[in-house]
Design a protein around this motif. Structure first.
Motif, PDB file in Angstrom:
ATOM      1  N   ILE A   1       0.901  -1.186   0.002  1.00 33.83           N
ATOM      2  CA  ILE A   1      -0.028  -0.002  -0.025  1.00 33.83           C
ATOM      3  C   ILE A   1       0.957   1.276  -0.170  1.00 33.83           C
ATOM      4  O   ILE A   1       0.597   2.155  -0.583  1.00 33.83           O
ATOM      5  CB  ILE A   1      -0.883  -0.200   1.265  1.00 33.83           C
ATOM      6  N   ASP A   2       1.908   1.305   0.654  1.00 33.13           N
ATOM      7  CA  ASP A   2       3.061   2.289   0.709  1.00 33.13           C
ATOM      8  C   ASP A   2       3.368   2.609  -0.894  1.00 33.13           C
ATOM      9  O   ASP A   2       3.339   3.703  -1.202  1.00 33.13           O
ATOM     10  CB  ASP A   2       4.048   2.030   1.533  1.00 33.13           C
ATOM     11  N   ALA A   3       3.877   1.378  -1.559  1.00 30.32           N
ATOM     12  CA  ALA A   3       3.922   1.745  -2.965  1.00 30.32           C
ATOM     13  C   ALA A   3       2.899   2.338  -3.808  1.00 30.32           C
ATOM     14  O   ALA A   3       3.334   3.260  -4.606  1.00 30.32           O
ATOM     15  CB  ALA A   3       4.511   0.461  -3.476  1.00 30.32           C
TER      16      ALA A   3
ATOM     17  N   THR B   1       0.669   4.271  -2.543  1.00 31.50           N
ATOM     18  CA  THR B   1       0.539   5.679  -2.140  1.00 31.50           C
ATOM     19  C   THR B   1       1.522   6.483  -2.887  1.00 31.50           C
ATOM     20  O   THR B   1       1.324   7.415  -3.467  1.00 31.50           O
ATOM     21  CB  THR B   1       0.595   5.578  -0.719  1.00 31.50           C
ATOM     22  N   HIS B   2       2.964   6.038  -3.086  1.00 32.63           N
ATOM     23  CA  HIS B   2       4.153   6.768  -3.673  1.00 32.63           C
ATOM     24  C   HIS B   2       3.782   7.058  -4.962  1.00 32.63           C
ATOM     25  O   HIS B   2       3.696   8.145  -5.696  1.00 32.63           O
ATOM     26  CB  HIS B   2       5.374   5.928  -3.915  1.00 32.63           C
ATOM     27  N   ALA B   3       2.959   6.006  -5.710  1.00 27.30           N
ATOM     28  CA  ALA B   3       2.627   6.200  -7.260  1.00 27.30           C
ATOM     29  C   ALA B   3       1.706   7.302  -7.308  1.00 27.30           C
ATOM     30  O   ALA B   3       1.774   7.981  -8.035  1.00 27.30           O
ATOM     31  CB  ALA B   3       2.454   4.702  -7.691  1.00 27.30           C
TER      32      ALA B   3
ATOM     33  N   VAL C   1      -0.780  12.675   1.829  1.00 23.91           N
ATOM     34  CA  VAL C   1      -0.701  11.468   2.506  1.00 23.91           C
ATOM     35  C   VAL C   1       0.510  11.325   3.584  1.00 23.91           C
ATOM     36  O   VAL C   1       0.496  11.108   4.701  1.00 23.91           O
ATOM     37  CB  VAL C   1      -0.886  10.152   1.810  1.00 23.91           C
ATOM     38  N   HIS C   2       1.501  11.117   2.780  1.00 19.95           N
ATOM     39  CA  HIS C   2       2.945  11.104   3.662  1.00 19.95           C
ATOM     40  C   HIS C   2       3.132  12.303   4.738  1.00 19.95           C
ATOM     41  O   HIS C   2       3.579  11.669   5.756  1.00 19.95           O
ATOM     42  CB  HIS C   2       4.260  11.126   2.471  1.00 19.95           C
ATOM     43  N   GLY C   3       2.907  13.394   4.054  1.00 21.49           N
ATOM     44  CA  GLY C   3       2.999  14.514   5.254  1.00 21.49           C
ATOM     45  C   GLY C   3       2.360  14.427   6.626  1.00 21.49           C
ATOM     46  O   GLY C   3       2.657  14.321   7.637  1.00 21.49           O
TER      47      GLY C   3
ATOM     48  N   PRO D   1       3.087   1.155  11.884  1.00 25.02           N
ATOM     49  CA  PRO D   1       4.054   0.992  10.518  1.00 25.02           C
ATOM     50  C   PRO D   1       3.692   2.090   9.373  1.00 25.02           C
ATOM     51  O   PRO D   1       2.644   2.474   9.085  1.00 25.02           O
ATOM     52  CB  PRO D   1       3.812  -0.338  10.333  1.00 25.02           C
ATOM     53  N   HIS D   2       4.751   2.344   8.678  1.00 25.37           N
ATOM     54  CA  HIS D   2       4.709   3.555   7.727  1.00 25.37           C
ATOM     55  C   HIS D   2       3.443   3.205   6.656  1.00 25.37           C
ATOM     56  O   HIS D   2       2.710   3.996   6.394  1.00 25.37           O
ATOM     57  CB  HIS D   2       5.963   3.883   7.025  1.00 25.37           C
ATOM     58  N   GLY D   3       3.917   2.120   6.053  1.00 26.76           N
ATOM     59  CA  GLY D   3       2.559   1.712   5.045  1.00 26.76           C
ATOM     60  C   GLY D   3       1.278   1.655   5.784  1.00 26.76           C
ATOM     61  O   GLY D   3       0.316   2.197   5.012  1.00 26.76           O
TER      62      GLY D   3
ATOM     63  N   SER E   1       0.274   3.252   8.295  1.00 26.95           N
ATOM     64  CA  SER E   1      -0.631   4.830   8.408  1.00 26.95           C
ATOM     65  C   SER E   1      -0.893   5.389   7.221  1.00 26.95           C
ATOM     66  O   SER E   1      -1.744   6.389   7.110  1.00 26.95           O
ATOM     67  CB  SER E   1       0.351   5.594   9.513  1.00 26.95           C
ATOM     68  N   ASN E   2      -0.214   5.232   5.944  1.00 28.48           N
ATOM     69  CA  ASN E   2      -0.365   5.880   4.728  1.00 28.48           C
ATOM     70  C   ASN E   2      -1.896   5.224   4.541  1.00 28.48           C
ATOM     71  O   ASN E   2      -2.865   5.953   4.087  1.00 28.48           O
ATOM     72  CB  ASN E   2       0.573   5.246   3.663  1.00 28.48           C
ATOM     73  N   ALA E   3      -2.189   3.898   4.531  1.00 33.87           N
ATOM     74  CA  ALA E   3      -3.445   3.290   4.468  1.00 33.87           C
ATOM     75  C   ALA E   3      -4.566   3.660   5.108  1.00 33.87           C
ATOM     76  O   ALA E   3      -5.575   4.173   4.671  1.00 33.87           O
ATOM     77  CB  ALA E   3      -3.229   1.763   4.403  1.00 33.87           C
TER      78      ALA E   3
HETATM   79 FE   LIG Z   1       6.014   5.899   1.775  1.00 34.56          FE
END
Ligand SMILES: [Fe+2]
Length: 385
Positions: free
Chosen positions: A192-194, A196-198, A261-263, A275-277, A279-281
């Protein structure tokens, strides 16, 4: 406006790429390297395996395996001391994003000394760190191709973002076989992190034609394979496409930046150890819904690249499907709500002020198609809760 693209010198991509790590160290002029990894990789025998490959190429090698998930400054300092004392001329990072981020910080402080805060934004790391060969074992963070690292300052639970062309790894080994044994939760969160990056790189105010292509292709590779990689971890094709998708998403966001989202995600991770991914989700559907009015066409493109809307569908229809899909992904991959994760509501509410200040200080919200002020960020945290 032009885009400045920074990439590693060498990318070795595909099954068995790890066998080239010793040769690549030599091509980078390394004679004595330190492997930076973690205890899990050590217990799986992966550290010994890569150590053997490097030794056989004739390069001296030592090991540091005490990195931490979501690394702090204190967690990297022993490795900095070891790197200075050992006079290494290169670092090989074997692990997930936390290991690679740790290795970047270790290379930076071993070479230029000082504290992490001396290099964090708004400062830019322009001088190159010593050769770093990044060997990711998860398909997610993209750290192997990015010019940034995130290290927590424990004194105030702030995730410090360091960025600049100096932090780009010299080489990235993209071998999906290393992800075959990743635990389910990690595959889901990093996947999900990936994604979100895209999405964030594509809608970012710093996007451009080059990074748009990487981002769209990353969505095309990640979206149809994310659930399969989690539910059927032996599916090599799904793992291979996730791995490449994650790397391309890394290229996209390293050069176009991430956004809101990342901010907002980093402070949740720092204060509540999510975990980072994940919290993005927790934030992705809410922040996407907030941002769509400012970039409807771009979000509609995301839906089409992900294969959930076809070319003939209107933008309104496509963005509605995108929102449904982002919520469904969270359900299907068992992403907990913040309260299900165990965050105390009162603690969360009383941290809203500082978290929104830290989100703004990271600079990422300024890349969002709809730029929020502090009050809006507080509101969004409440909605996501
Ligand atoms: Fe990330």
């Amino acid at each position: 406006m032009s885009q400045s693209i920074v990439l590693p010198k060498f990318l070795e991509v595909g099954e068995g790429a790890i066998n080239r790590v010793g040769d690549i160290a030599i091509q980078l002029g390394c004679k004595r390297v330190m492997i930076v990894s973690d205890r899990v990789m050590e217990s799986l025998g992966q550290v010994d395996h890569i150590r053997e490959i490097i030794s056989q190429a004739g390069v001296e090698v030592d090991v540091f395996t005490d990195t931490m998930p979501e690394p702090t400054e204190t967690s990297v300092l022993p490795a900095v001391t070891q790197a200075i004392a050992g006079h290494y001329d290169g670092i090989v990072a074997l692990g997930g994003g936390s290991v690679i981020d740790s290795a970047k910080a270790i290379a930076l402080l071993a070479q230029y000394r000082g504290r992490i805060r001396d290099y964090s934004v708004p400062n830019i790391v322009t001088s190159p760190i010593m050769p770093l060969i990044a060997v990711p074992t998860t398909a997610g963070t993209g750290s192997e191709v990015t010019r940034m690292t995130i290290i927590t300052d424990e004194s105030n639970d702030e995730k410090l973002l360091c960025m600049g062309p100096g932090l780009i790894p010299s080489a990235a080994i993209i071998d999906f076989a290393l992800t075959m044994t990743a635990p389910t939760r990690i595959t889901a969160d990093t996947g999900i992190d990936a994604l979100t990056h895209a999405i964030e790189a594509y809608v970012s105010g710093k996007s451009g034609l080059f990074t748009d292509q990487q981002a769209l292709l990353a969505m095309k590779l990640i979206a149809p394979n994310l659930r399969e990689a989690v539910n059927n971890p032996q599916n090599k094709q799904a793992k291979e496409q996730m791995m490449l998708g994650a790397t391309l998403a890394g290229v996209a966001f390293s050069n176009a930046s991430v956004a809101l989202v990342h901010g907002m995600s980093r402070p949740i991770g720092a204060h509540f150890h999510v975990p980072h991914g994940m919290s993005n989700a927790m934030l992705l559907p809410t922040v996407t819904e907030y941002s769509i009015p400012a970039a409807k066409e771009k979000y509609a493109d995301c839906a089409r690249a992900m294969g959930i809307a076809d070319a003939s569908m209107s933008d309104d229809g496509a963005v509605a499907l995108l929102l449904d899909e982002l919520k469904q992904i969270n359900k299907d991959l068992s992403v907990p709500s913040m309260s299900e994760f165990g965050i105390d509501k009162q603690a969360f509410w009383s941290s809203l002020e500082i978290m929104s200040e830290q989100a703004l200080a990271s600079g990422s919200p300024n890349n969002n198609p709809r730029i929020p002020d502090k009050e809006s960020i507080i509101e969004l945290y409440k909605v996501a809760w």
